[in-house]
Write an enzyme that holds these catalytic residues in place. Sequence first.
Site, mmCIF file in Angstrom:
data_model
loop_
_atom_site.group_PDB
_atom_site.id
_atom_site.type_symbol
_atom_site.label_atom_id
_atom_site.label_comp_id
_atom_site.label_asym_id
_atom_site.label_seq_id
_atom_site.Cartn_x
_atom_site.Cartn_y
_atom_site.Cartn_z
ATOM 1 N N TYR A 25 -15.908 13.091 -8.944
ATOM 2 C CA TYR A 25 -14.664 12.949 -9.722
ATOM 3 C C TYR A 25 -14.693 11.643 -10.517
ATOM 4 C CZ TYR A 25 -9.908 11.615 -10.823
ATOM 5 O OH TYR A 25 -8.804 11.167 -11.491
ATOM 6 N N SER A 107 -2.890 3.275 -10.543
ATOM 7 C CA SER A 107 -2.705 4.523 -11.287
ATOM 8 C C SER A 107 -1.485 5.291 -10.777
ATOM 9 C CB SER A 107 -3.962 5.382 -11.105
ATOM 10 O OG SER A 107 -3.717 6.725 -11.462
ATOM 11 N N GLN A 128 0.050 1.749 -14.101
ATOM 12 C CA GLN A 128 -0.324 2.692 -15.164
ATOM 13 C C GLN A 128 0.551 3.930 -15.095
ATOM 14 O OE1 GLN A 128 -1.843 5.755 -14.272
ATOM 15 N NE2 GLN A 128 -2.166 6.549 -16.325
ATOM 16 N N TYR A 130 1.411 7.847 -16.876
ATOM 17 C CA TYR A 130 1.293 8.961 -17.826
ATOM 18 C C TYR A 130 2.720 9.383 -18.109
ATOM 19 C CZ TYR A 130 -3.264 9.609 -15.621
ATOM 20 O OH TYR A 130 -4.507 9.426 -15.102
ATOM 21 N N THR A 156 -0.979 5.254 -20.545
ATOM 22 C CA THR A 156 -2.147 6.034 -20.973
ATOM 23 C C THR A 156 -1.715 7.019 -22.041
ATOM 24 O OG1 THR A 156 -3.198 5.801 -18.815
ATOM 25 C CG2 THR A 156 -3.946 7.624 -20.181
ATOM 26 N N LYS A 252 -3.129 2.294 -23.543
ATOM 27 C CA LYS A 252 -4.541 2.542 -23.201
ATOM 28 C C LYS A 252 -5.007 3.888 -23.735
ATOM 29 C CE LYS A 252 -7.527 3.198 -19.189
ATOM 30 N NZ LYS A 252 -7.562 4.676 -19.161
ATOM 31 N N HIS A 276 -11.284 6.895 -22.417
ATOM 32 C CA HIS A 276 -11.013 7.337 -21.047
ATOM 33 C C HIS A 276 -12.336 7.485 -20.268
ATOM 34 C CE1 HIS A 276 -7.314 8.970 -18.941
ATOM 35 N NE2 HIS A 276 -8.235 9.176 -18.028
ATOM 36 N N ARG A 279 -14.124 10.795 -20.416
ATOM 37 C CA ARG A 279 -13.574 11.864 -19.571
ATOM 38 C C ARG A 279 -12.622 12.779 -20.332
ATOM 39 N NH1 ARG A 279 -13.885 10.494 -14.170
ATOM 40 N NH2 ARG A 279 -11.840 11.247 -13.518
HETATM 41 C C1 GLV Z 1 -7.306 10.847 -15.026
HETATM 42 O O1 GLV Z 1 -6.876 9.957 -15.692
HETATM 43 C C2 GLV Z 1 -8.696 11.159 -14.955
HETATM 44 O O2 GLV Z 1 -9.447 10.687 -15.798
HETATM 45 O O3 GLV Z 1 -9.075 11.928 -14.053
#
Ligand code: GLV
Length: 397
Positions: A25, A107, A128, A130, A156, A252, A276, A279
Site C-alpha cells: 500500500y 493523515s 491533513q 481531504y 490535499t 498539497k 501524491h 499514486r
Molecule cells: C491516500 O492518500 C493514498 O495515497 O492512499
Amino acid sequence: MKNITCIDDLRVLARRRVPRAFFDYADSGSYNEETLRANRADLEAIKLRQRVLVDVSERTLATTIIGQKVSAPFALAPVGLCGMQHGNGEILSAQAANAAGIPFTLSTMSICSIEDVAEATGQPFWFQLYVIRDRDFSKDILSRAVAAKCSALVLTVDLQVLGQRHRDIKNGMTVPPEIRLKNIIDVATKPAWAWSILNGKRKTFGNLAGHVKGMDNVNSLAQWIGTQFDPALSWKDVEWIKKIWPGKLILKGILDADDAKTAVKLGADAIVVSNHGGRQLDGAASSISMLPKIAEAVGSDTEVLFDGGIRTGADIMRALALGARACLIGRAYIYGLGAAGEAGVAKAIDILKKELDVAMALTGTNRIAEIDGRVLVGGEVKKKAARAKLKSKTTQG
Ligand code: GLV
C-alpha cells in the site's frame, strides 16, 4: 540498526517485517507506476556541483517552515494507515519527529486519532484533511484539529477520485486486514508486527470511527470512505476551508503553475508541489521537473514545499536548489516505521539529516538559505544569465 546505512536498507527490512498488503500500500504507485519511477529518475538526473576549499565548519540545517523553527528542511508527510505499518504508528512517528525537531503530519486516514496523538505527544502537529462529500464531517474534524492545537492544516487537493493501485486490489488490502488464507499465512510469519498491532490503541480508522453518523462497524466505515471522495471539489471549497480554519493553510498536490497562482491568490501560506508520490495521475510529470516553474510563479509570499521521490539528503538539496523551501518525506520514514517502529523513524530522519549535511559540506554550503542553483551543475550558468537579463532590463530603464 548498525548495519542500516540508508533509506533503502529500511525499505528492505520493512518489506520483511510488514504484511505484504500494507507494505505494498505504501510502496505502490498508481497504474503502470510511470510517475512513481519518474519522480526518482528525474531527481537522480540532477547533478550536484562539487566545490572545494570553502570553509564549511559553521554548517547548520536549521531553518523555518511556515514560520516554525525546524532542525532541518523537511517534515513528515501525511500517510494513510501509518498505524498498520506498526502498532500506534502515528504516535511513534510523531514522537520521533518531535525528538528530531521536525513537524509531523497526521493523515485523516490514520489509525490513531487526532486526540490519541495530541494526548500522547503533548505537542502541536500538522493535520491533513481531504474535503469529502460529507461537509459536516469536514467541519467537525477541523474543530477537533483546532481543539488538539494542530499548528497547520495540510489540505490535499489532488484526490477527487482515487488513482487505482493495482497491488492493493490484488492483495485485498482492507483495514483491518481481510481474512484470506494468503493473508493469514502472511501475518503468521510476521509475529513482531502482529504483536505491535494487537497492542496498539486501535485497529481501524481512528479519526472516523464514532464520528461518522450511523457507521460504527468497520465494514460500513470502509464502504463510507469509498463513496466519500468528492469529484465536485473546487477552489470554492478551499475558500470555505480558509474561512473556517484559523491557522496556517498548506495546499498539497499542486503540479501546475496556474494552479499555484490560484493557491497564492486564495491566501495559502504554503503549497506542496506534489503528484501524491506517483499514486494519483499516472503519466503526470515528475514533481521535481515541475518545481522550478511553479516556484517562479509563486514568488515569495507563499512558501513552496516539495514531495515526490525523496530518498536521500542529496535529493532534499536538489529540491531546495530548484526553489523549494523544504520537503515532505513520505515513504522514506514509513519504511523506517515498518522496519523498527519509533527507532526506525528516528533512523530515517537521522540518515537524511546526515546525508544533507555532507552534501552541504561538499558543495561549499553553510546555511540552508544559501542553497540555490549554484549548488547544481549548470545552475551557476543559469544564475549568470538571470543576472545579465536583470541588468539589461534595468539599463533599458
Ligand atoms: C491516500 O492518500 C493514498 O495515497 O492512499
